[in-house]
Design a protein around this motif. Sequence first.
Motif, PDB file in Angstrom:
ATOM      1  N   LEU A   5      66.856  41.730  22.906  1.00 43.47           N
ATOM      2  CA  LEU A   5      65.913  41.598  24.005  1.00 43.47           C
ATOM      3  C   LEU A   5      66.124  40.250  24.682  1.00 43.47           C
ATOM      4  O   LEU A   5      66.464  39.262  24.035  1.00 43.47           O
ATOM      5  CB  LEU A   5      64.476  41.696  23.497  1.00 43.47           C
ATOM      6  CG  LEU A   5      64.111  42.898  22.630  1.00 43.47           C
ATOM      7  CD1 LEU A   5      62.675  42.772  22.141  1.00 43.47           C
ATOM      8  CD2 LEU A   5      64.297  44.192  23.395  1.00 43.47           C
ATOM      9  N   SER A   7      63.884  37.852  27.277  1.00 41.77           N
ATOM     10  CA  SER A   7      62.729  37.539  28.105  1.00 41.77           C
ATOM     11  C   SER A   7      63.243  36.796  29.342  1.00 41.77           C
ATOM     12  O   SER A   7      63.976  35.813  29.220  1.00 41.77           O
ATOM     13  CB  SER A   7      61.744  36.666  27.317  1.00 41.77           C
ATOM     14  OG  SER A   7      60.645  36.308  28.122  1.00 41.77           O
ATOM     15  N   GLU A  88      67.843  44.501  26.681  1.00 41.26           N
ATOM     16  CA  GLU A  88      66.656  44.972  27.385  1.00 41.26           C
ATOM     17  C   GLU A  88      65.947  43.757  27.943  1.00 41.26           C
ATOM     18  O   GLU A  88      65.591  42.839  27.201  1.00 41.26           O
ATOM     19  CB  GLU A  88      65.715  45.738  26.455  1.00 41.26           C
ATOM     20  CG  GLU A  88      64.474  46.253  27.170  1.00 41.26           C
ATOM     21  CD  GLU A  88      63.617  47.161  26.295  1.00 41.26           C
ATOM     22  OE1 GLU A  88      62.898  48.007  26.853  1.00 41.26           O
ATOM     23  OE2 GLU A  88      63.674  47.022  25.060  1.00 41.26           O
ATOM     24  N   ILE A  90      62.934  41.761  29.302  1.00 43.60           N
ATOM     25  CA  ILE A  90      61.474  41.730  29.288  1.00 43.60           C
ATOM     26  C   ILE A  90      61.038  40.923  30.503  1.00 43.60           C
ATOM     27  O   ILE A  90      61.305  39.721  30.579  1.00 43.60           O
ATOM     28  CB  ILE A  90      60.936  41.078  27.996  1.00 43.60           C
ATOM     29  CG1 ILE A  90      61.588  41.699  26.748  1.00 43.60           C
ATOM     30  CG2 ILE A  90      59.419  41.185  27.941  1.00 43.60           C
ATOM     31  CD1 ILE A  90      61.391  43.181  26.613  1.00 43.60           C
ATOM     32  N   HIS A  92      57.868  40.208  33.544  1.00 43.24           N
ATOM     33  CA  HIS A  92      56.493  40.419  33.988  1.00 43.24           C
ATOM     34  C   HIS A  92      56.519  40.627  35.499  1.00 43.24           C
ATOM     35  O   HIS A  92      56.869  39.726  36.259  1.00 43.24           O
ATOM     36  CB  HIS A  92      55.616  39.207  33.639  1.00 43.24           C
ATOM     37  CG  HIS A  92      54.155  39.523  33.653  1.00 43.24           C
ATOM     38  ND1 HIS A  92      53.545  40.296  32.689  1.00 43.24           N
ATOM     39  CD2 HIS A  92      53.181  39.192  34.539  1.00 43.24           C
ATOM     40  CE1 HIS A  92      52.261  40.413  32.958  1.00 43.24           C
ATOM     41  NE2 HIS A  92      52.019  39.762  34.082  1.00 43.24           N
ATOM     42  N   TYR A 122      61.869  46.302  30.507  1.00 41.94           N
ATOM     43  CA  TYR A 122      60.521  46.523  29.980  1.00 41.94           C
ATOM     44  C   TYR A 122      59.589  45.635  30.798  1.00 41.94           C
ATOM     45  O   TYR A 122      59.715  44.405  30.787  1.00 41.94           O
ATOM     46  CB  TYR A 122      60.465  46.136  28.501  1.00 41.94           C
ATOM     47  CG  TYR A 122      59.134  46.351  27.815  1.00 41.94           C
ATOM     48  CD1 TYR A 122      58.917  47.451  26.995  1.00 41.94           C
ATOM     49  CD2 TYR A 122      58.093  45.429  27.964  1.00 41.94           C
ATOM     50  CE1 TYR A 122      57.714  47.645  26.339  1.00 41.94           C
ATOM     51  CE2 TYR A 122      56.878  45.621  27.323  1.00 41.94           C
ATOM     52  CZ  TYR A 122      56.696  46.723  26.511  1.00 41.94           C
ATOM     53  OH  TYR A 122      55.493  46.901  25.872  1.00 41.94           O
ATOM     54  N   THR A 124      56.193  44.022  31.327  1.00 40.80           N
ATOM     55  CA  THR A 124      54.957  43.703  30.613  1.00 40.80           C
ATOM     56  C   THR A 124      53.728  43.823  31.512  1.00 40.80           C
ATOM     57  O   THR A 124      52.620  44.036  31.007  1.00 40.80           O
ATOM     58  CB  THR A 124      55.011  42.283  30.029  1.00 40.80           C
ATOM     59  OG1 THR A 124      55.418  41.361  31.051  1.00 40.80           O
ATOM     60  CG2 THR A 124      55.996  42.208  28.864  1.00 40.80           C
ATOM     61  N   TYR A 169      54.964  39.000  24.982  1.00 42.62           N
ATOM     62  CA  TYR A 169      55.523  40.319  24.645  1.00 42.62           C
ATOM     63  C   TYR A 169      55.408  40.605  23.148  1.00 42.62           C
ATOM     64  O   TYR A 169      54.992  41.710  22.752  1.00 42.62           O
ATOM     65  CB  TYR A 169      56.983  40.387  25.079  1.00 42.62           C
ATOM     66  CG  TYR A 169      57.743  41.537  24.466  1.00 42.62           C
ATOM     67  CD1 TYR A 169      57.660  42.819  24.997  1.00 42.62           C
ATOM     68  CD2 TYR A 169      58.534  41.338  23.332  1.00 42.62           C
ATOM     69  CE1 TYR A 169      58.338  43.885  24.416  1.00 42.62           C
ATOM     70  CE2 TYR A 169      59.215  42.400  22.754  1.00 42.62           C
ATOM     71  CZ  TYR A 169      59.117  43.659  23.303  1.00 42.62           C
ATOM     72  OH  TYR A 169      59.790  44.708  22.722  1.00 42.62           O
ATOM     73  N   THR A 173      53.263  43.767  21.743  1.00 40.09           N
ATOM     74  CA  THR A 173      53.906  44.860  21.019  1.00 40.09           C
ATOM     75  C   THR A 173      53.577  44.827  19.541  1.00 40.09           C
ATOM     76  O   THR A 173      53.774  45.830  18.840  1.00 40.09           O
ATOM     77  CB  THR A 173      55.432  44.831  21.201  1.00 40.09           C
ATOM     78  OG1 THR A 173      55.937  43.537  20.794  1.00 40.09           O
ATOM     79  CG2 THR A 173      55.802  45.074  22.655  1.00 40.09           C
TER      80      THR A 173
END
Length: 232
Positions: A5, A7, A88, A90, A92, A122, A124, A169, A173
Amino acid sequence: MSHRLISFDTETTGLHVESGDRVIEIGAVEILDREKTKATFQTYLNPEGKAISEGAKQITNINESDLKEAPLFKDIEDEFINFVKGAELIIHNAQFDIGFINNELRLAKSKIKDIRDICSVYDTLVVAKEMFPGQRNNLDALSKRLNIKGYDRTFHGALLDAQILADTYLNMTGGQVSLDLNNTTQEVKETQNQNIKVEFDVSHITIDENDQTEHEKFLKLLSKKSKQEINW
């Protein structure tokens, strides 16, 4: 291998990519096995003459003079792509950042037309709106609600926001029990509305005192994880 992941956050000259606003900072933080690693990516970018709006200056404390010696996006493109490829992201409010990054890829005449061709995403913000409907869900409000501490928020920076987003995150999660319970409740309501008649046999099970004690311990743990009182 664990799912990787990243961010991710950007700072920009303004809010409107369609009006020529540009990215002035990229920040990214790697997450593996639900832990932030020491691997990060951060760079300021020269917006090639695009003025920074007063609002962006106040938020980021970045001025045009600070970026005169900063690289162009095309100069750091390969390093950036190598860092995020296959992960992936992450993000916002993903639509905002993806729009700006895709614009930079276009201006740099990159072979990659859409960052989503090499990364999944993804968002958020989408999840936060489901978890906390009707509440303010920008990153500041959300991180405060989730008790994310230890950061100086005097000014926004892409790497700083990526660090905060990573913690946010992981907190969100880590509480998936709440979402699962809500989804289950919704499914039950939908089934009831369909007036479906279900016939089944009921099994009668007897539990001893030890089983009851362990069940109560489990309910306490579930209540703590879901942040709701569970009584069944």
